[in-house]
Design a protein around this motif. Structure first.
Motif, PDB file in Angstrom:
ATOM      1  N   SER A 383       0.839  -1.207   0.000  1.00  0.00           N
ATOM      2  CA  SER A 383       0.000   0.000   0.000  1.00  0.00           C
ATOM      3  C   SER A 383       0.871   1.253   0.000  1.00  0.00           C
ATOM      4  O   SER A 383       0.553   2.245  -0.661  1.00  0.00           O
ATOM      5  N   ASP A 505      -6.212  -1.221  -4.532  1.00  0.00           N
ATOM      6  CA  ASP A 505      -5.567  -1.726  -3.320  1.00  0.00           C
ATOM      7  C   ASP A 505      -6.576  -2.559  -2.537  1.00  0.00           C
ATOM      8  O   ASP A 505      -7.363  -2.035  -1.776  1.00  0.00           O
ATOM      9  N   GLU A 506      -6.553  -3.841  -2.733  1.00  0.00           N
ATOM     10  CA  GLU A 506      -7.523  -4.763  -2.131  1.00  0.00           C
ATOM     11  C   GLU A 506      -8.939  -4.270  -2.380  1.00  0.00           C
ATOM     12  O   GLU A 506      -9.763  -4.187  -1.477  1.00  0.00           O
TER      13      GLU A 506
HETATM   14 MG   LIG Z   1      -2.115  -2.664   2.365  1.00  0.00          MG
END
Ligand SMILES: [Mg+2]
Ligand SMILES: Nc1ncnc2c1ncn2[C@@H]1O[C@H](COP(=O)(O)OP(=O)(O)O)[C@@H](O)[C@H]1O
Length: 588
Positions: A383, A505-506
């Motif tokens: 991230s 991101d996810e």
């Molecule tokens: Mg992350």
């Protein structure tokens, strides 16, 4: 750390500089305050006249006859003037201070929006909120009340003292003996008031912070039985606030008492002198009236310090925010379109310069339209890596290039316009679903485009059951929706933005496997022809990525295609094996 910008004088000046543009209103306030202030001396004058007439008995001169006839009307007129000028000065000053306060609040909010992400990492939002509400209100209160008191009361005192001097210079001597003492008291109280007020602000900040934390986390509080803990924390802050308030109150009340005492010495002195010297009774009446009238504004003046210092302390806290460095934004590049070529050149980064780097010597070249999957254990820096692209943080060393130009060359707006982000934590605004999809710079998107994005992100699916469709309100932070529904809305937002660089991101972490598979189709389509960084927990969703980048402890340890990496039997293969044995066990 003391800074000359934050001395009381510096803060007054700054507040004043915000209000100078309203100078015509200031003049109006000054004039009406002057007239108001003169009315007290006028009243003492009328009392003197009255005493003269009473003392003269039946032997009135022609002038005294006239005064006698018109005196009641004169008193009435005096109070009318007093009422009107009081209204005008209060209203005028309130008008100015409310404008100034609105301006400060606007500036603080604007500054909040422009502060770097690292600032928010360090500060509790509750504290920041309390500045917008409590501190701003303190400045408002201080500005309108104190300036009025200062204006009106100092002028009232001035006029009364002048009149007293005119009536009897001898008796006035006491005014000049007492005055320096009062000035000393006012000075001494000022520093104490400021100290207490700073503490009060801090405790109000604590109360808001603890309150907002507990309210936000109300489910956690309930299920983990946190009521006692939260209650205790709140009680501590609440009690601390009460204590500091009481200290302020005690200072203010004691200050008042001492002022009254000092004044009493003056009054006693005057009374003693009156009995010693030869003076006309009407002058004595006028003098004593003026002296009594002097008490109230004097008392207010020592007290007003409490309010001024409250305003100064609050002003300081607000100006400190305004003086915070905003996000660095020096580049001027703002291209209409970009290709989406991204290159990391030996980039290192740490959130806190003194700490271990979170990213170490990252080298990665991404061609336009390429899909890069980032995998690695949690905390490995995935991230963080993607958050450097929209410049949420500035890296310590190395360079990141977008279309062969360093990110710094772009203006923040010019850079971020071309990047879309869907992250794990979805933030929705208390508005309709449509407004949440067409958020910010997308606000003028057409209805058809919004509907198309909603359909592609499978938002349309659950919206169909809602009575207001896309115009359904989502509630505070989207609480009326499920996590998966919120995530789909944020995917629709990214679809609508249609930018050449996409960060996921996810993005599908809150979806069940079934929905994820549906949306994956939409995402796959979305990823075509744009540079995409995708971080996914479920490795099955990134098998088709052009390249897979494996991270470990802030470093890139492997890069390659799915099959290559599996075949080479390294870190990726290990991760993969682990996950499939888990999933196998899970579905069995
Ligand atoms: Mg992350
Ligand atoms: N805002 C932040 N401030 C300080 N440290 C952070 C912050 N965000 C993440 N970290 C730290 O940086 C490291 C990498 O985190 P992150 O990039 O979120 O990992 P990943 O996304 O791979 O799980 C972690 O050790 C984490 O503690």
């Amino acid at each position: 750390m003391s800074d000359s910008r934050y001395t009381p004088l510096g803060i007054y000046k700054r507040l004043l500089s915000l209000s100078v543009r309203y100078w015509p209103v200031f003049i109006g306030v000054a004039v009406s305050s002057g007239a108001f202030a003169a009315s007290d001396a006028g009243f003492a004058f009328l009392i003197k006249q009255l005493t003269e007439i009473v003392a003269a008995g039946d032997e009135l001169t022609e002038g005294q006859e006239f005064v006698k006839r018109w005196l009641p009307l004169g008193v009435l007129l005096l109070f009318v003037v007093r009422g009107v000028t009081n209204f005008l000065s209060t209203y005028g000053m309130g008008w100015i201070s409310n404008r100034v306060v609105k301006e400060i609040r606007r500036q603080v909010f604007e500054r909040y929006l422009g502060l770097p992400a690292s600032y928010f990492d360090r500060q509790a939002t509750g504290k920041l909120l309390s500045k917008l509400t409590y501190d701003v209100a303190q400045v408002a209160d201080s500005a309108s009340n104190t300036v009025i008191v200062l204006f009106k009361d100092t002028l009232t005192i001035l006029f009364l003292v002048l009149y007293m001097l005119y009536l009897s210079a001898e008796l006035s001597v006491f005014v000049f003996i007492v005055a320096p003492f009062i000035a000393l008291i006012v000075r001494f109280l000022g520093t104490r008031f400021r100290k207490h007020n700073r503490r009060i602000q801090a405790t109000v900040g604590d109360i808001t912070r603890i309150g907002s934390e507990a309210l936000d986390a109300h489910r956690v509080v309930k299920i983990f039985g946190g009521q006692e803990y939260e209650g205790g924390r709140f009680e501590a802050a609440n009690e601390q606030n009460r204590r500091v308030q009481m200290r302020l109150l005690a200072t203010s009340a004691a200050g008042n008492g001492v002022t009254v005492l000092v004044t009493a010495f003056g009054v006693a002195g005057v009374i003693y002198l009156i009995s010693q010297i030869d003076i006309d009774v009407s002058r004595v009446a006028g003098f004593i009236t003026a002296m009594v009238l002097l008490m109230a504004p004097l008392k207010r003046l020592t007290n007003v310090n409490a309010t001024i210092q409250r305003g100064v302390a609050a002003g300081e806290s607000l100006f400190r925010i305004l003086d915070e460095e905003p996000e660095r934004d020096q580049g001027g590049l703002d291209p209409d379109t970009i290709d989406g070529r991204v290159e990391f050149r030996s980039v290192s980064f740490s959130y806190n310069r003194s700490e271990q780097p979170v990213l170490r010597d990252i080298n990665l070249k991404v061609e336009p339209g390429e899909t890069i999957a980032l995998v690695g254990r949690s905390g490995s820096g995935k991230s963080t890596l993607v958050s450097l692209l929209p410049r949420f943080y500035d890296y310590d060393s190395g360079t990141i290039l977008l279309d062969d130009r360093p990110l710094d060359d772009y203006s923040l707006e010019g850079l971020r316009r071309h990047i879309s982000l869907v992250s794990q934590e979805v933030t929705l605004f208390n508005d309709t679903i449509a407004a949440n999809i067409a958020y910010g710079g997308l606000a003028d998107a057409g209805k058809d485009d919004i509907e198309a994005a909603a359909a592609a992100a499978h938002v349309a699916e659950f919206v169909a059951d809602m009575p207001d469709g896309l115009d359904t309100m989502v509630g505070d932070r989207g609480t009326l929706l499920s996590g998966g529904q919120r995530q789909r809305i944020s995917i629709a937002r990214a679809l609508l933005k249609n930018s050449p660089v996409l960060i996921l991101d996810e993005a599908t972490s809150a979806l069940d496997t079934e929905s994820e598979r549906h949306i994956q189709a939409a995402l796959d389509k979305l990823m075509q022809n744009r540079t995409t960084f995708v971080i996914a927990h479920r490795l099955s969703t990134i098998e088709s990525a052009d390249r897979i980048v494996v991270m470990h402890a802030g470093e890139i340890v492997e890069i390659g295609r799915h099959e290559e990496l599996l075949a080479s039997g390294g870190a990726y293969a290990a991760l993969h094996r682990l996950q499939f044995s888990e999933e196998g066990a899970g579905s069995a």
